[in-house]
Design a protein around this motif. Sequence first.
Motif: not given
Length: 353
Positions: A227-256
Amino acid sequence: MKHQIIDNFDPNGVSTHNSLFGLPFDENTAEMIIIPVPWEVTVSYSSGTADGPEAVLNASLQVDLFEDDIKDAWKMGIYMLPIPQDMVNTSSNYRILAKNYIDWLERGSPEEDLERFAAVPDLINKACAEMNDWVHEQAKKYRALGKMVALLGGDHSTPLGLIKAIANDHDNFGILQIDAHADLRVAYENFEYSHASIAYNALKLPQISKLVQVGIRDYCEAEYIMAKENNRITTFYDKVLKKESYEGKAWKIISDEIVDQLPEEVYITIDIDGLDPKLCPHTGTPVAGGFELEQVMYLMKELVKSGKKIIGFDLVEVAPGPEGDEWDGNVGARILYRMANLYGASQGRLSLK
């Protein structure tokens, strides 16, 4: 004919139709066709996903047809093809063979049983290829008739035939994958069409310009590196999404941000285990973490509102609980109905507010 069907149906009443969502349409009058694929040959943990289409069908009668942001959504017409009972039987037979083979692998592949199991991968791969060919032909048939086509699994190996059918007609499209697992393993357990290899297999198609994975939280090192080396793949890992939301990042911004990674045409694959396991406790490989249902549906609506076009979708890995427990099927039915209507809105067949 369709107008007469609509005029004679009360969406607020009790349906007398023993069909998906109790809708009165058939394969001729419905604008969307759902292909049920009761298949789970290569599952490597708990079984039951082959019963997913029937579980969703049974629970779908409890889904209200009214959508407050899509006017008269039910009038588009959704019809699920009959569940192929011969496939149910074939899946069951090959599942026994695959399970015995997996057990042998987990015992360290004892040499004394090599002759007994050596031919199993080829047998399983052939059966899975035939299943995918059947899906491909069904998808081609109904897409040629101007129908929107979606798939209801079964395990996550089942959508490859549909994705290939879409690739026949689209030169450049992306896949949005909601999942707990990366599914980038290469022929997992020596099964080319493993449920754990669907993303890897889909990327073999040159028409797929981007794979965007969302909610991934269970993966091996080889998948992480791929996933890291293939430029056709972008991965939004669950733990990163959780961390961002815990720190105040809105789901609207993440969705965009997720939507921005996708090309103009998008195929969506939803493994129900991408949700919090409380919503799908009997799925084949549950993983702690995951999304609330409305988080995923919000993302899907934002995708449609962005102007990007859904060109197909699947829902897989729904597995019913013990007799009388319709919870997994109930949740699956609600995902299926909402996704069908968002697909219709994306294609301009319904109006989304």
